[in-house]
Write a protein that holds these residues in place. Sequence first.
Motif, PDB file in Angstrom:
ATOM      1  N   GLN A  27      -1.343 -34.504   0.092  1.00 31.26           N
ATOM      2  CA  GLN A  27      -1.246 -34.779   1.515  1.00 31.26           C
ATOM      3  C   GLN A  27       0.065 -34.219   2.079  1.00 31.26           C
ATOM      4  O   GLN A  27       0.140 -33.857   3.239  1.00 31.26           O
ATOM      5  N   PHE A  90       3.381 -39.472   8.565  1.00 29.39           N
ATOM      6  CA  PHE A  90       3.878 -40.345   7.505  1.00 29.39           C
ATOM      7  C   PHE A  90       4.902 -41.320   8.054  1.00 29.39           C
ATOM      8  O   PHE A  90       5.701 -40.974   8.925  1.00 29.39           O
ATOM      9  N   ASN A 110       0.400 -43.127   5.588  1.00 30.64           N
ATOM     10  CA  ASN A 110       0.030 -42.233   6.667  1.00 30.64           C
ATOM     11  C   ASN A 110      -0.550 -43.078   7.794  1.00 30.64           C
ATOM     12  O   ASN A 110      -1.447 -43.881   7.563  1.00 30.64           O
TER      13      ASN A 110
END
Length: 126
Positions: A27, A90, A110
């Motif tokens: 990610q 984030f 997130n």
Amino acid sequence: MSKLDNYTFDKHPLFEEEFNKIIRKHQCPSLEEDFERLKIALVQKLEEFNHFPVSLCNRISGLSSDVKFPAFIVKNFRCKKINKGSRSGFRITFLFSREDNLFYFVEIYNKNKKPVEDKERINKLF
């Protein structure tokens, strides 16, 4: 636990798990490097302004009265490999003890998968 000048950085075990999960799922491929930059920025801003500016992080309210250290959330976390700048999505929560110059990272997530920080996790630390 790591040190940077006169500051100590430590992580909650669940933070470690979340951190590693984000790396494994790609990610944020540059997360380790980005996190080191965040630690440097936190120290620089603290020494420059003697507090954390709102542009870097916000204080978390609504915690139990047992929480002895201020808790903050970093909302503008930059992931170098994601071309969104500070809008990577984030969030990182941490506690800061001015007496010990200790940063204790509690949670990383997130905002698209989880809308708010886990205040209960912070409360349980105390």
